[in-house]
Design an enzyme around this catalytic site. Structure first.
Site, PDB file in Angstrom:
ATOM      1  N   GLN A  22       1.020  -1.286  -0.012  1.00 17.72           N
ATOM      2  CA  GLN A  22      -0.077  -0.049  -0.136  1.00 17.72           C
ATOM      3  C   GLN A  22       0.778   1.115   0.293  1.00 17.72           C
ATOM      4  O   GLN A  22       1.767   1.298   0.911  1.00 17.72           O
ATOM      5  CB  GLN A  22      -0.814  -0.039   1.410  1.00 17.72           C
ATOM      6  CG  GLN A  22      -1.958   1.028   1.336  1.00 17.72           C
ATOM      7  CD  GLN A  22      -1.942   1.652   2.747  1.00 17.72           C
ATOM      8  OE1 GLN A  22      -1.063   2.231   3.374  1.00 17.72           O
ATOM      9  NE2 GLN A  22      -3.166   1.377   3.419  1.00 17.72           N
TER      10      GLN A  22
ATOM     11  N   SER B  81       1.177   6.770   2.578  1.00 16.33           N
ATOM     12  CA  SER B  81       1.999   7.712   3.267  1.00 16.33           C
ATOM     13  C   SER B  81       3.228   8.301   2.574  1.00 16.33           C
ATOM     14  O   SER B  81       3.948   7.523   1.708  1.00 16.33           O
ATOM     15  CB  SER B  81       2.462   7.127   4.468  1.00 16.33           C
ATOM     16  OG  SER B  81       1.529   6.555   5.411  1.00 16.33           O
TER      17      SER B  81
ATOM     18  N   GLU C 264      -8.667  -1.604   6.165  1.00 14.91           N
ATOM     19  CA  GLU C 264      -7.584  -2.007   6.996  1.00 14.91           C
ATOM     20  C   GLU C 264      -7.823  -1.891   8.322  1.00 14.91           C
ATOM     21  O   GLU C 264      -7.297  -3.034   9.043  1.00 14.91           O
ATOM     22  CB  GLU C 264      -6.489  -0.890   6.498  1.00 14.91           C
ATOM     23  CG  GLU C 264      -5.301  -1.105   7.495  1.00 14.91           C
ATOM     24  CD  GLU C 264      -4.213   0.190   7.358  1.00 14.91           C
ATOM     25  OE1 GLU C 264      -4.827   1.300   7.026  1.00 14.91           O
ATOM     26  OE2 GLU C 264      -3.057   0.048   7.267  1.00 14.91           O
TER      27      GLU C 264
ATOM     28  N   ASN D  38      -3.281   6.236  17.398  1.00 19.21           N
ATOM     29  CA  ASN D  38      -4.426   6.503  18.302  1.00 19.21           C
ATOM     30  C   ASN D  38      -5.384   7.682  18.201  1.00 19.21           C
ATOM     31  O   ASN D  38      -6.420   7.640  18.410  1.00 19.21           O
ATOM     32  CB  ASN D  38      -3.652   6.130  19.682  1.00 19.21           C
ATOM     33  CG  ASN D  38      -3.103   4.657  19.777  1.00 19.21           C
ATOM     34  OD1 ASN D  38      -3.420   4.011  19.158  1.00 19.21           O
ATOM     35  ND2 ASN D  38      -2.386   4.468  20.962  1.00 19.21           N
ATOM     36  N   GLU D  39      -4.397   8.538  18.102  1.00 18.85           N
ATOM     37  CA  GLU D  39      -5.272   9.979  17.898  1.00 18.85           C
ATOM     38  C   GLU D  39      -6.168   9.852  16.741  1.00 18.85           C
ATOM     39  O   GLU D  39      -7.260  10.362  17.026  1.00 18.85           O
ATOM     40  CB  GLU D  39      -4.511  11.090  17.955  1.00 18.85           C
ATOM     41  CG  GLU D  39      -3.270  11.563  19.481  1.00 18.85           C
ATOM     42  CD  GLU D  39      -2.570  10.216  19.619  1.00 18.85           C
ATOM     43  OE1 GLU D  39      -1.977   9.546  18.586  1.00 18.85           O
ATOM     44  OE2 GLU D  39      -2.166  10.160  20.697  1.00 18.85           O
TER      45      GLU D  39
END
Lengths: 402, 367
Positions: A121, A124, A239, A366-367
């Site tokens: 993938q 990013s 995902e 996590n955020e």
């Protein structure tokens, strides 16, 4: 062979096949490890457990999400060499099935399911992680091909992948999320350079990938041109479900070195289990792990009842990421010197403990998961964003309002 | 695996939610609190006759539904979510205890429970800090007919109930004891309690007649596990409702030019509540589904609920009150009523430290 009407029977079938077919442990690395994985993936495919919820026309089994979830749960409990397929099976395959043309589905899905083609993938970038819509890799149409230039980062498995799902900017004159296109890219095409990145555990699982004038045929667009952001969001939802649904630890097996069972055994061996405080830490770890397992079991029941879990996959992903870091952080106090000053005494545990950060950072931090839960599960309003109406070419990432 | 989610349960959930939200509004709850009765008699009666809530675990030959625990868990969540005052939780547990033991000795009481004409307060099986089941300071005395003697220092719903159910005695010689509070030798002294929807009393027995039946230790453990599951159901209802109300508020209240729920720190705290809710709900589902399976698994699941859901409910009702700002701190707003009830249920079954010790023992971490 597969009984659609009886999830219990299907689970038994899956469990028995896995128990009978788990290969002996191996220490091979590199190309030999990839070959070992491919051989096993072929056996999974031949046994009818690949692409469980993918239509038969594309090489799948034509069953439903409930059965797929059963495979996901059961296979995460055993040590099988399938981790190089996590991205292909969990995200790339599903997005091609969801949005691909007939030609794309027929060409790419069967070999993906058989394990003969491995996928990565490419989302990013160095300047676009949590804010992936700010990506800068460019794709310019030239006749019936695109020319792609740019750089991706954190690309897991790129070093041995055949194909990738790429997001690139096809229109810089509109706001960032409206000018992105999703492509299938041949990772062995001229101009694609893969450079390994070393993670904090010393492993080289992910990479930088450079695109220098890479040519991609126009018929490799997945979905529609400039509509890649919607496609990306769909892929990311796949995902999260794939990650959250696969048992309670990144190492898979319920008895891995960082599991509750594994750490309890290690604490017992180290003589720390006699401490009431140690027992207390282990009770907390058990409760977190138990909550993740029962949450996944509940999701499975919802699938069986035809209920869509929605964005709640983010809850599973968040909890699992926390579990990994919490468990890794306990090794010092539960095990003592061997966990910190003599790490060679337990290499698998040491590696697992250092790689624990992968889950709470990768696949959405996590955020980000907390924001997704707040917005898409609870329906809370989104924050204002200052760049939603700005054309990408006019964007400046520094704030200007103070 | 039978799904906890099914159409019949959904229908019952909707029916009990609708009934209680109509009958047990905030005004109604506060009116009951002000009256000091601890229960709204009309609501109690209708709950029994229209929905059969109290009689869920009473066998159908005695006028109940003979339902599965899942149904009782569903009902109790809605009772707690509406802050409905009254010994619904206690009476539900009592129905199971009395119908399983006594071989007919409690049939009249069970019929009355199903009909809504009996309200049972329970002296809960409680764990001490080491996780051992402690006996209440009440003994069976007398040779022939059973008599009880001693004082229960605190009992929830003492003055809104007509019977008390206790588990007396130590391991190996425990008895289920039912006492009619109309007996002259039983006296109730009202106390002040944190949970305004669950008033308490000190109950003294002076050679008070009772009906007592022996209970073996395995059955006692099962009753303890059932108590953990039913209490967790109440706690889940409180947690769910506070989360829902806070989400509404966060979407309406504005500050600095936008809804407070659009600020990450508020949004993320509410997202944490959502995680606690899903974790608690999943654990409770698992405990309910496995309740009639192996005893060890049943106890582990029940003990996990006791260790987790209680503190989750306290956390959400606490932070949920705080997130409302000044109005959360007022008497007039219901936030403190949820907080008070969560605080009470957290220690209803004894020491939360003891619940964790019990779990540690069941997991083989200690002996």
């Amino acid at each position: 062979m597969n009984d659609l009407r009886d999830p219990e029977a299907y689970r038994t079938q899956v469990r028995e096949w896995l128990a009978a077919n788990v290969p002996p442990p191996s220490t091979v690395t590199g190309d030999a490890a990839v070959e070992r994985s491919k051989a096993f993936a072929q056996r999974v495919y031949d046994a009818g457990f690949s692409g469980i919820d993918v239509p038969e026309a594309y090489g799948g089994q034509g069953l439903g999400p409930a059965e797929q979830q059963i495979w996901r749960e059961e296979s995460s409990q055993v040590a099988i060499p399938m981790s190089i397929y996590d991205i292909g099976f969990g995200m790339c395959g599903p997005i091609v099935v969801a949005l691909g043309t007939e030609e794309q589905k027929k060409r790419y899905v069967p070999p993906l399911l058989a394990g003969s083609e491995i996928w990565c993938q490419l989302f990013s970038e160095p300047a676009a992680g949590s804010d992936v819509a700010a990506l800068r890799t460019k794709a310019v149409l030239d006749g019936d091909e695109y020319t792609v230039n740019g750089q991706k980062v954190w690309t897991t498995g790129a070093q041995f992948c055949d194909y990738g799902i790429l997001l690139a900017r096809t229109n810089p004159d509109v706001p960032k999320h409206r000018g992105i296109t999703m492509f299938i890219v041949d990772m062995r095409a001229p101009g694609v350079t893969v450079r390994p990145l070393i993670d904090m555990g010393g492993g080289a699982h992910f990479n930088e990938v450079f695109f220098d004038d890479v040519r991609i045929p126009a018929d490799h667009v997945v979905g529609e041109v400039d509509k890649g952001w919607d496609a990306a969001r769909l892929l990311l939802s796949f995902e999260r479900l794939a990650v959250s649904g696969g048992g309670s630890g990144i190492e898979g097996a319920a008895s891995g070195p960082l599991s509750f069972a594994g750490l309890t055994a290690a604490a017992r061996d180290a003589g720390t289990l006699a401490s009431a405080s140690a027992q207390d830490d282990l009770v907390d770890l058990f409760l977190l792990e138990h909550s993740i397992n029962t949450f996944n079991e509940r999701l499975a029941r919802e699938y069986e009842a035809g209920i869509d879990p929605g964005a709640r996959g983010s809850i599973g992903k968040l909890l699992k990421g926390r579990r990994e870091v919490a468990a890794a952080g306990l090794t010092g106090r539960l095990i003592g010197d061997d966990a910190v000053f003599n790490t060679g005494s337990a290499p698998a545990r040491t590696t697992a403990a250092l790689r624990c950060f992968a889950l709470p950072i990768g696949g959405g931090t996590n955020e980000i998961q907390l924001s997704i839960i707040g917005e898409r599960v609870l329906g809370l309003p989104r924050e204002p964003q200052s760049d939603l109406k700005t054309a990408f070419r006019d964007m400046d990432s520094r704030r200007k309002d103070v | 695996m039978t799904a906890v989610l099914n159409e019949d349960l959904d229908a019952f959930r909707v029916a009990s939610r609708t009934f209680l939200r109509t009958r047990s509004t905030s005004e109604q709850v506060r009116s009951t609190i002000d009256a000091g009765t601890g229960v709204d008699a009309a609501t109690w009666s209708q709950a029994a006759n229209q929905l059969g809530i109290q009689g869920l675990l009473v066998p159908d030959e005695l006028g109940g539904s003979g339902a599965k625990i899942a149904v009782a868990v569903t009902a109790l969540q809605e009772v707690a979510a509406t802050l409905t005052p009254g010994p619904y939780l206690a009476t539900t547990w009592a129905a199971q205890a009395l119908s399983t033991h006594g071989a007919g000795a409690f049939d009249d009481t069970l019929r009355a429970i199903a009909a809504g004409t009996a309200r049972i307060a329970v002296s809960w099986p409680r764990l001490d800090v080491d996780g051992a089941l402690s006996a209440p300071p009440v003994q069976l005395v007398g040779d022939g007919a059973a008599l009880v003697d001693g004082t229960l220092p605190v009992l929830s719903h003492a003055s809104s109930s007509d019977h008390v159910l206790l588990l007396v005695g130590d391991a190996g010689s425990r008895h289920l004891v039912l006492v009619d509070l109309a007996e002259a030798s039983a006296s109730v002294e009202t106390l002040e309690a944190l949970d305004l929807t669950g008033p308490t009393g000190r109950v003294t027995f002076a050679a008070t007649p009772a009906v007592a039946v022996p209970v073996d230790e395995e059955s006692v453990v099962r009753l303890l596990d059932l108590a953990a599951v039913l209490v967790a159901a109440e706690q889940l209802g409180l947690l769910r409702e506070v989360l829902a109300r806070d989400v509404v508020y966060a979407g309406e209240r504005t500050a600095f030019g936008r809804e407070i729920g659009s600020f990450q720190s508020v949004k993320h705290q509410l997202a944490e509540f959502a995680c606690l809710f899903e974790q608690s709900q999943a654990m409770l589902d698992e405990a309910v589904l496995g309740f009639d399976g192996g005893a060890t698994e049943r106890s582990v699941s029940a003990a996990a609920c006791a260790a987790f859901v209680g503190s989750a409910a306290v956390q959400v009702t606490t932070d949920g009150l705080r997130l409302l700002g000044g109005i959360g701190f007022t008497w007039e707003h219901d936030a403190h009523l949820f907080y008070r009830r969560a605080r009470a249920t957290e220690v209803l079954l004894g020491s939360p430290y003891g619940q964790r010790r019990r779990l540690a023992r069941l997991l083989g971490l200690t002996t």
